[in-house]
Design an enzyme around this catalytic site. Structure first.
Site, PDB file in Angstrom:
ATOM      1  CE1 TYR A 192      50.304  53.558  33.587  1.00 25.69           C
ATOM      2  CE2 TYR A 192      48.920  51.593  34.517  1.00 25.69           C
ATOM      3  CZ  TYR A 192      49.754  52.836  34.741  1.00 25.69           C
ATOM      4  OH  TYR A 192      49.875  53.263  35.849  1.00 25.69           O
ATOM      5  CB  CYS A 193      53.176  50.116  32.909  1.00 31.31           C
ATOM      6  SG  CYS A 193      54.723  49.720  33.843  1.00 31.31           S
ATOM      7  CG  LEU A 194      55.865  44.772  31.039  1.00 32.31           C
ATOM      8  CD1 LEU A 194      57.421  44.958  30.370  1.00 32.31           C
ATOM      9  CD2 LEU A 194      56.101  43.764  32.365  1.00 32.31           C
ATOM     10  CG  PHE A 197      48.279  55.687  28.868  1.00 37.35           C
ATOM     11  CD1 PHE A 197      48.203  56.352  28.060  1.00 37.35           C
ATOM     12  CD2 PHE A 197      47.076  54.964  29.210  1.00 37.35           C
ATOM     13  CE1 PHE A 197      47.214  56.884  26.890  1.00 37.35           C
ATOM     14  CE2 PHE A 197      46.068  55.298  28.556  1.00 37.35           C
ATOM     15  CZ  PHE A 197      45.907  56.230  27.351  1.00 37.35           C
TER      16      PHE A 197
END
Length: 613
Positions: free
Chosen positions: A344-346, A372
């Site tokens: 997720y993200c980073l 994501f």
């Protein structure tokens, strides 16, 4: 799918297995990690500048004044050398004055007259009917005309760099937002009406709210209302055990709720800029709980809130000490099974790097890859690019160098500026002028529970990924060798959100140009966080989804958006169906941890690291 067109505490483990790093570095290691480099030790003049920048950053929320000055100097110089642009702006000013003078007598005579300018679609500051009454109709119309003129003045400047143009436009918008008539007691008719109705009590309440918020900020306490959402009590309550801990992360294994589980477990890698429990909020919107109830064995990395002792931990430390050691633990607890990796993200960016390195090393322990709101190509990385250039990164490095990390409030300040109307000024008007406390819900409380960023990791992230875009261009190295995302042949599930200002959906879509396997791309309504936390039954959620086989031709993002039909509801069940396509069957639930392999449960979820502030 359409084809392409009251927690119980346990004592921490006292012995360190051979495959587990110590919980904390030795005193010598800490001294070495916080010691300045030899170049800094022999250059007191450079140290002087660095300390000055670090002190200045405390007052600028980490923004570099030099970077802003460069942008405005670029704008001013090109404006002076562009007589055509000057004439255009003079003509626009004349036209705006004409429209305003024609509107003025009508506005004085009737509040039902046609406005001379409509606010932007996303601007709801002047929606209340009180703004259509004299003299507030004239006040807000004049402001909107001025705002439109400045937008023209800071756009399409011949010869000016695109980055500087975006910075000047952004800063100008922030200054105008500060001067908005909606933010003043005397020029906001809604506030004046409330003040009259309550005999000024709203302003007294607002003063008390502001005083409390200042005290909480100084004392580093959560904002008002956030204390109702404490991890382990009201959020992050999915049952589980911390089965592994090292200096950088804890690994949580969640307790199964079904008699049988899917053979392949899930390992979730969240971002470390915020706490992991964005994916395990309240029971009704927890992605973790939902996955467990679908019969998955779920493991979650919970990152440590780094301090000075982690200053020299870089991206490679997060990859090896974070993901790879977590993967070793999952393999020991669920042996002889591949793993569905989720980022997720980073965390998704780091997971992509890890998957590419594993593919290069012929390490086939992953069954699939799900990302994501994650970027791997930072060429168009959204409005966060406004805060990233050589001057800004150098300034941040100096701000982080002395203490060894970047404060979480500095990062949150940048995010709030990106949506200042919604996150700053509307809150000031409601809480401090109208005297109403905004209700706090789980996602809002989570957004205030940030983490620090280690000096080395954040510097590498900004320079190598953002400034150099090295990962997308095949110039990022791990273990001394280039990382090529095309080596990843795993089936991949990509999720982007329409209103994401951190990972713009078109940039997330570009992952299809880099990854090598079959790809399913999903675009969902909502923003960077709310679009991911999109549980079944959530009102007004829509999404689009389509497959792209590895050998299919690439279709650009806008064509994809226009051709793929929209569906109602949550994208979570689609992901569940996709995971089932890449699952080999069911088995008995694994044990919680594996003491024989050194992974004994240490304490109940959510563990210790998530509670650090």
């Amino acid at each position: 799918m359409a084809k392409q067109a009251g927690r119980a505490s346990r004592s921490p483990q006292t012995t360190t297995p051979s495959n587990q790093r110590p919980l904390a570095p030795t005193e010598a290691d800490q001294q070495a990690s916080t010691a300045p480099s030899s170049a800094e030790q022999v250059d007191p003049f450079r140290q002087w500048s660095q300390r000055h920048h670090a002190a200045l950053a405390k007052f600028t929320a980490g923004l570099s004044p030099a970077s802003i000055f460069q942008a405005y100097a670029d704008w001013w110089a090109h404006l002076l050398l562009s007589p055509g642009k000057q004439a255009h702006l003079a003509f626009d000013a004349q036209q705006h004055l004409r429209r305003f003078t024609e509107y003025l007598p009508q506005a004085m005579a009737s509040h039902e007259c046609e406005p001379c300018i409509a606010p932007p679609a996303q601007d709801d500051r002047f929606d209340e009917p009180e703004w259509q009454q004299w003299p507030f109709n004239v006040i807000h119309q004049g402001f909107l005309l001025n705002q439109q003129w400045w937008d023209t003045a800071t756009r399409d400047m011949p010869g000016m760099s695109r980055h500087h143009e975006d910075v000047v436009n952004f800063i100008s918008r922030q200054l105008l937002d500060m001067a908005s008539p909606a933010n003043s007691v005397w020029t906001n008719p809604v506030v004046l009406k409330r003040t009259q109705e309550r005999a000024g009590r709203n302003l007294i309440d607002g003063f008390l709210h502001a005083q409390e918020d200042i005290e909480r900020f100084v004392e580093r306490r959560p904002p008002a209302g956030a204390e109702r959402f404490t991890p382990g009590e009201t959020v992050a309550v999915t049952p589980g055990q911390v089965v592994y801990r090292n200096q950088l992360m804890e690994l949580i294994q969640y307790t199964p709720t079904t008699e049988k589980v899917k053979a392949e477990p899930l390992l979730i890698v969240p971002a470390w800029i915020m706490k992991y429990y964005i994916l395990d909020l309240s029971p009704e919107n927890s992605l973790v709980r939902w996955l467990v109830d679908q019969g998955y064995t779920v493991f979650m990395i919970s990152w440590k809130n780094p301090g000075p002792e982690e200053r020299n931990m870089g991206i490679e430390d997060y990859r090896q000490t974070g993901i790879m050691e977590a993967l070793e633990a999952v393999n020991a607890i669920v042996p002889e099974q591949k793993v569905h990796a989720v980022g997720y993200c980073l965390g998704g960016t780091l997971l992509s790097i890890t998957a590419a390195v594993m593919a290069r090393n012929e390490d086939d322990r992953l069954a699939s890859l799900s990302l994501f709101a994650s970027l791997t190509d930072f060429e168009e990385a959204g409005e966060l690019e406004l805060f990233i250039d050589e001057s800004q990164v150098h300034f941040l490095e100096d701000a982080m160098r002395e203490q060894g990390y970047l404060e979480d409030w500095q990062m949150k300040g940048a995010f709030q500026l990106l949506q200042s109307n919604d996150l700053v000024w509307s809150r000031i008007v409601r809480e401090y002028l109208l005297g109403e406390r905004m209700g706090t819900f789980d996602l809002m409380a989570w957004s205030t529970d940030g983490t620090r960023m280690p000096y080395k990791m954040h510097s590498q992230y900004l320079r190598r990924l953002y400034l150099d875009n090295a990962l997308a261009q095949g110039r990022y190295k791990a273990d001394g060798q280039p990382v090529l995302l095309g080596d990843i042949r795993l089936p991949s599930f990509l999720v982007a959100t329409r209103k994401d200002h951190i990972a713009p959906w078109r940039s997330v879509y570009r992952n299809q140009l880099l990854l090598g396997g079959d790809i399913t791309f999903t675009l969902t309504s909502g923003g960077h966080n709310a679009g991911v936390v999109s549980e079944p039954g959530h009102k007004r959620r829509v999404y689009q989804i389509a497959d792209k086989p590895a050998d299919a031709a690439y279709v650009d993002a806008d064509t994809w958006h226009a051709q793929v039909p929209e569906r109602q509801g949550s994208w979570w069940p689609e992901w569940h169906r996709w995971l089932l396509e890449h699952t080999s069957g069911e088995s008995e639930p694994p044990t919680m941890g594996n003491p024989d392999k050194g992974y004994e449960p240490l304490e109940e979820a959510p563990g210790h690291y998530v509670l650090e502030r």
